[in-house]
Scaffold this active site. Sequence first.
Site, PDB file in Angstrom:
ATOM      1  N   CYS A 104      17.560  48.684  15.610  1.00 39.31           N
ATOM      2  CA  CYS A 104      17.973  47.911  14.431  1.00 39.31           C
ATOM      3  C   CYS A 104      16.957  48.118  13.298  1.00 39.31           C
ATOM      4  CB  CYS A 104      18.057  46.436  14.841  1.00 39.31           C
ATOM      5  SG  CYS A 104      18.433  45.324  13.505  1.00 39.31           S
TER       6      CYS A 104
ATOM      7  N   TYR B 151      -6.754   1.986   6.305  1.00 38.09           N
ATOM      8  CA  TYR B 151      -5.829   0.913   5.927  1.00 38.09           C
ATOM      9  C   TYR B 151      -5.681  -0.224   6.936  1.00 38.09           C
ATOM     10  CZ  TYR B 151      -2.872   4.049   8.680  1.00 38.09           C
ATOM     11  OH  TYR B 151      -2.386   4.855   9.650  1.00 38.09           O
TER      12      TYR B 151
ATOM     13  N   CYS C  49      22.772  46.314  11.967  1.00 38.70           N
ATOM     14  CA  CYS C  49      23.076  47.435  12.861  1.00 38.70           C
ATOM     15  C   CYS C  49      24.369  47.213  13.642  1.00 38.70           C
ATOM     16  CB  CYS C  49      21.914  47.676  13.821  1.00 38.70           C
ATOM     17  SG  CYS C  49      21.745  46.366  15.046  1.00 38.70           S
TER      18      CYS C  49
ATOM     19  N   GLU D 147       0.861  -1.194   0.000  1.00 39.16           N
ATOM     20  CA  GLU D 147       0.000   0.000   0.000  1.00 39.16           C
ATOM     21  C   GLU D 147       0.884   1.225   0.000  1.00 39.16           C
ATOM     22  OE1 GLU D 147      -2.085  -0.293   3.695  1.00 39.16           O
ATOM     23  OE2 GLU D 147      -2.834  -2.270   3.162  1.00 39.16           O
TER      24      GLU D 147
ATOM     25  N   ASP E   9       1.130  10.463   3.853  1.00 32.56           N
ATOM     26  CA  ASP E   9       1.806  11.324   4.823  1.00 32.56           C
ATOM     27  C   ASP E   9       0.811  12.305   5.437  1.00 32.56           C
ATOM     28  OD1 ASP E   9       3.850  12.289   6.282  1.00 32.56           O
ATOM     29  OD2 ASP E   9       4.806  13.412   4.661  1.00 32.56           O
TER      30      ASP E   9
ATOM     31  N   LYS F 251      10.750   3.707   2.759  1.00 29.10           N
ATOM     32  CA  LYS F 251      10.669   5.154   2.563  1.00 29.10           C
ATOM     33  C   LYS F 251      11.256   5.552   1.202  1.00 29.10           C
ATOM     34  CE  LYS F 251       9.614   7.359   6.267  1.00 29.10           C
ATOM     35  NZ  LYS F 251       9.760   8.184   7.089  1.00 29.10           N
TER      36      LYS F 251
ATOM     37  N   CYS G 116      19.330  39.631  17.418  1.00 33.53           N
ATOM     38  CA  CYS G 116      19.906  40.961  17.568  1.00 33.53           C
ATOM     39  C   CYS G 116      19.098  41.628  18.681  1.00 33.53           C
ATOM     40  CB  CYS G 116      19.773  41.746  16.270  1.00 33.53           C
ATOM     41  SG  CYS G 116      20.126  43.490  16.546  1.00 33.53           S
TER      42      CYS G 116
ATOM     43  N   LYS H  83       2.199   4.684   1.492  1.00 31.64           N
ATOM     44  CA  LYS H  83       2.273   5.225   2.854  1.00 31.64           C
ATOM     45  C   LYS H  83       1.892   6.699   2.753  1.00 31.64           C
ATOM     46  CE  LYS H  83       5.317   5.291   6.864  1.00 31.64           C
ATOM     47  NZ  LYS H  83       5.225   6.689   7.215  1.00 31.64           N
TER      48      LYS H  83
ATOM     49  N   CYS I 226      25.181  41.884  14.264  1.00 28.38           N
ATOM     50  CA  CYS I 226      24.007  42.026  13.403  1.00 28.38           C
ATOM     51  C   CYS I 226      24.416  42.618  12.046  1.00 28.38           C
ATOM     52  CB  CYS I 226      22.974  42.928  14.074  1.00 28.38           C
ATOM     53  SG  CYS I 226      21.563  43.255  13.020  1.00 28.38           S
TER      54      CYS I 226
END
Length: 684
Positions: free
Chosen positions: A445, A235, A424, A112, A116, A322, A439, A114, A421
């Site tokens: 800033c 399922y 600034c 089957e 998600d 997978k 920051c 899978k 940063c």
Amino acid sequence: MSETIKHKIEALSKEIEEHNYNYYVLSHPTISDFEFDKVLEELSDLEKKYPEYLSPDSPSQRVGGQITKEFKTVKHKYPMLSLGNTYNEDDLRDFDDRIRKAGLSDFEYVCELKYDGVSISLIYVNGLLTQAVTRGDGEKGDDVTANVKTIRSIPLKLRGKDFPDEFEIRGEIFLPKKEFIRINDELKSQLIEEGYGEEEIFEKQFKNPRNAASGTLKMQDSKVVASRRLDCYLYALLGKDLPFETHYEGLHEAEKWGFKVSADMEKCSSIDGLIKYLEKWDKKRHSLNVETDGVVIKINSFDQQKKLGFTAKSPRWAIAYKFKAAQVSTILESISYQVGRTGAITPVANLKPVQLAGTTVKRASLHNADIIEKLDVRLGDTVFVEKGGEIIPKIIAVDLSKRSSDLFSESSHPTIYITNCPECNTKLVRSEGEANHYCPNELGCPPQLKGKMEHFVSRKAMDIDSLGAETIAQLYDAGLVKTIADLYELKKEELLKIDRMAEKSANNLLEGIKISKAVPFERVLFALGIRHIGETTAKKLAYYFKNSDSLKNATLDQLLEVGDIGERTAQTIIDYFADRRSAEIISKLKHAGLQFELSEEQLTTTTEKLKDLTFVVSGVFNKFSRDEIKKTIEQNGGKNTGSISGKTSFVLAGENMGPEKLKKAEKLCVPVISEEDFIKMIAE
Ligand code: IVH
């Protein structure tokens, strides 16, 4: 008479569920949307008139309406286990060997897809859906029955007669890919309208259909859930003495009872057959309207399943394979660091453009300093980029074989994360336990200041709609406003000097700013943009402390007394008011005439009668003006919105209300009430 009505209601219910089944399970509609709405309306009208015949499995219940304040925890009768994972052919051969070693030689597999999404367990007693529970920790989950009942492909009442009296059926609730796009687009338009910036919008959007499905399933208002069109593939069947011997047969029977079972399930008797199935779906899955992340392989015979049994975590008779996410390699050209409205720093990888799963990838998220260190990703490196279910691709590894051995190349030294940063130059901080650098120069800033202003003028805050992100940036860059307080000192002559600002827009802007002075205290508090203070917290604080001075002088303990305020938020409030710069802004705003205390009216007449209810007020009224009605709604804890949606609790209709609105309310089954009904509601 009453028997006839009862029969009519039953017949209409049956007809509607038949259409739902044809549309949502068989994907074969047998009625137009218009006709369908008409029949549903007829049923709802009869049920409203004769509530004694309203059955809990009536299809009218699928539009939602029930609010779940807290989801009840329920213990699963059979634990909800997960599956072992395999990633390649060798792993699958090992699985096949283990089954043979356990003594089975003659067996069949069922393959089957899978899906998600979010796993769900549905309990049916005497053909009726009685409970729907999420996986939770596998032992106990949440009762989400009210929300699950809105999913049209899940039968509320089973078809036929041959089902067991009591059984459980499990499956995956998912949001179809097209619905995911629709919901994210809608959310985006709504956030743009509310004045949010691009980065915040991205943060608030759902990252993938799975997140969207699980978030939706846990919403309190089932009406919103109903509007999101979740779907579900079943399922697995569980129960005592089920009347079949194999999983395959069981699911085909379940299909006859009205469940949606995937047509892509296949029986398969050899490992080569399995591999063919995997190869076929690895390609074909992208054309499905549901996200899949692999294949589940199960032993078909229940007897053989029993023989193989379980390990502590998963069954020995099933395994997941997978799929590999789409991957490509390219060169990391540079890393840029973005500063968000809250000061959070996000490193972004700029890549040599490359095609991946149908789109050109130029950028990938690098998340934070830890990830950069863990990947040891360096400028000039060849990196593997992967696009899973997420919108933004991610770098998963560095191709070390391609790293230059030249000592003078860029990639000869590890990436050093920025310390200051980029906007600034303030030294960045990183609090314990936090993944991101920040920051701290909240009030100096530029992107933070611009962001703060965008938030300040947004609809739910000061609602100055003539001032968008672009104008804010222009005003800031021209040096006309540095803080939100400067907005109230803007002069027309200054505005006219700005690019593309004509007399009319300047007037509008100044008028909008002037009107905003009347915005009530709780919204001003929200508009200040204090970290962790959202709309609801601002309201709570405003009503608890009544004015900004009491809030400013509040101790940590006093702040903690306000419901739902934790220590982190309380401390942020204290820090905010202790900062000299915030004090200065508040004093200027007060001077400009903004509301820093509850009004007389707010102080006297507040109730929670309309708590959690959302109203759309439309038309002309006799006893009160529309504004008075809207105010009364807010004073009693309700909310006003402009347009009717699945979230609307009531449409309050006056004379001359537009027919389109009325039609929409009827379509979404939102009750339409009169001014008299409303007055009664408040007086009760
Ligand atoms: S069977 C005993 N079949 O994958 C395990 N699961 O890690 C029974 N899933 O939690 C699960 N599609 O939510 C099974 N066709 C499928 C599935 C499926 C998706 C999910 C399920 C489970 C997880 C397994």
